[in-house]
Design a protein around this motif. Structure first.
Motif, PDB file in Angstrom:
ATOM      1  N   MET A  29     -16.331  39.283 -21.369  1.00 28.93           N
ATOM      2  CA  MET A  29     -15.886  38.376 -23.031  1.00 28.93           C
ATOM      3  C   MET A  29     -16.149  36.470 -22.999  1.00 28.93           C
ATOM      4  O   MET A  29     -17.416  36.654 -23.162  1.00 28.93           O
ATOM      5  N   ASP A  74     -13.640  32.191 -17.668  1.00 30.41           N
ATOM      6  CA  ASP A  74     -12.074  32.354 -17.325  1.00 30.41           C
ATOM      7  C   ASP A  74     -11.046  31.256 -17.336  1.00 30.41           C
ATOM      8  O   ASP A  74     -11.339  30.166 -17.987  1.00 30.41           O
ATOM      9  N   LEU A 133      -9.495  37.677 -27.259  1.00 33.24           N
ATOM     10  CA  LEU A 133      -9.582  38.151 -26.309  1.00 33.24           C
ATOM     11  C   LEU A 133     -10.143  37.453 -25.927  1.00 33.24           C
ATOM     12  O   LEU A 133     -10.398  36.093 -25.577  1.00 33.24           O
ATOM     13  N   SER A 144      -9.285  36.205 -21.272  1.00 36.09           N
ATOM     14  CA  SER A 144     -10.070  36.409 -19.599  1.00 36.09           C
ATOM     15  C   SER A 144      -9.752  36.015 -18.526  1.00 36.09           C
ATOM     16  O   SER A 144      -9.840  34.859 -19.536  1.00 36.09           O
ATOM     17  N   PRO A 175     -11.582  36.948 -11.737  1.00 35.00           N
ATOM     18  CA  PRO A 175     -10.658  38.572 -11.184  1.00 35.00           C
ATOM     19  C   PRO A 175      -9.401  38.806 -10.433  1.00 35.00           C
ATOM     20  O   PRO A 175      -8.731  39.309 -10.904  1.00 35.00           O
ATOM     21  N   PRO A 198      -3.441  40.335 -15.831  1.00 35.76           N
ATOM     22  CA  PRO A 198      -3.903  40.551 -16.326  1.00 35.76           C
ATOM     23  C   PRO A 198      -2.061  40.193 -17.710  1.00 35.76           C
ATOM     24  O   PRO A 198      -2.362  40.541 -18.951  1.00 35.76           O
ATOM     25  N   VAL A 256      -6.155  41.270 -26.044  1.00 36.94           N
ATOM     26  CA  VAL A 256      -5.794  41.826 -24.646  1.00 36.94           C
ATOM     27  C   VAL A 256      -6.621  40.860 -23.410  1.00 36.94           C
ATOM     28  O   VAL A 256      -7.471  39.623 -23.926  1.00 36.94           O
ATOM     29  N   GLU A 273      -7.774  40.273 -20.030  1.00 40.18           N
ATOM     30  CA  GLU A 273      -8.394  40.804 -19.430  1.00 40.18           C
ATOM     31  C   GLU A 273      -8.517  39.988 -17.815  1.00 40.18           C
ATOM     32  O   GLU A 273      -9.288  38.949 -18.097  1.00 40.18           O
ATOM     33  N   ALA A 322     -11.627  44.097 -12.847  1.00 39.07           N
ATOM     34  CA  ALA A 322     -11.146  44.946 -13.894  1.00 39.07           C
ATOM     35  C   ALA A 322      -9.939  45.713 -14.193  1.00 39.07           C
ATOM     36  O   ALA A 322      -9.653  46.255 -14.762  1.00 39.07           O
ATOM     37  N   ALA A 323      -8.642  44.566 -14.434  1.00 36.04           N
ATOM     38  CA  ALA A 323      -7.797  45.010 -14.735  1.00 36.04           C
ATOM     39  C   ALA A 323      -7.520  44.350 -16.336  1.00 36.04           C
ATOM     40  O   ALA A 323      -7.964  43.548 -16.673  1.00 36.04           O
ATOM     41  N   ARG A 324      -6.724  45.114 -16.791  1.00 36.50           N
ATOM     42  CA  ARG A 324      -6.690  44.541 -18.433  1.00 36.50           C
ATOM     43  C   ARG A 324      -5.030  44.643 -19.131  1.00 36.50           C
ATOM     44  O   ARG A 324      -4.689  45.654 -18.687  1.00 36.50           O
ATOM     45  N   SER A 339      -2.758  45.403 -22.459  1.00 36.09           N
ATOM     46  CA  SER A 339      -3.352  45.180 -24.727  1.00 36.09           C
ATOM     47  C   SER A 339      -1.970  44.578 -24.806  1.00 36.09           C
ATOM     48  O   SER A 339      -1.349  45.277 -24.614  1.00 36.09           O
TER      49      SER A 339
END
Length: 99
Positions: free
Chosen positions: A1, A4, A46, A48, A51, A55, A83, A85, A88-90, A92
């Motif tokens: 995306m 950060d 979207l 981000s 990590p 989220p 969304v 992100e 790996a977590a998301r 919605s």
């Protein structure tokens, strides 16, 4: 995306796949002109995060989503999803029933 903490606006096709992506900035009048000129009717926000971050939406994310959805409605544009992100977590907003 994006990097950060970044936000992108995605213009979606008929199957809700991103056709075009634009960064969301403070001055978004030029972006709005592009969206209206393209004649698309669905967009997604979207976002981000780093990590190691969660989220889950923060109060500012919820406020942004509500304001964006309200602002788009009179223009016959609809917010399909927001969304977030983080690695790996998301999360919605649509899947959580917040849209």
């Amino acid at each position: 995306m994006t990097q950060d903490g970044g936000h992108l606006i995605a213009l979606l096709d008929d199957h809700w796949r991103p056709r075009q992506l634009w960064p969301l900035r403070q001055e978004w009048r030029p972006l709005l002109q592009r969206l209206l000129a393209d004649e698309g009717s669905w967009i997604a926000l979207l976002q981000s995060r780093a990590p190691q971050e969660s989220p889950l939406p923060r109060p500012t994310d919820i406020a942004l989503t509500r304001a964006l959805a309200r602002s788009l409605r009179p223009l016959d544009l609809r917010l399909a999803d927001h969304v977030i992100e983080a690695g790996a977590a998301r999360f919605s907003f649509r899947a959580a029933g917040l849209l």
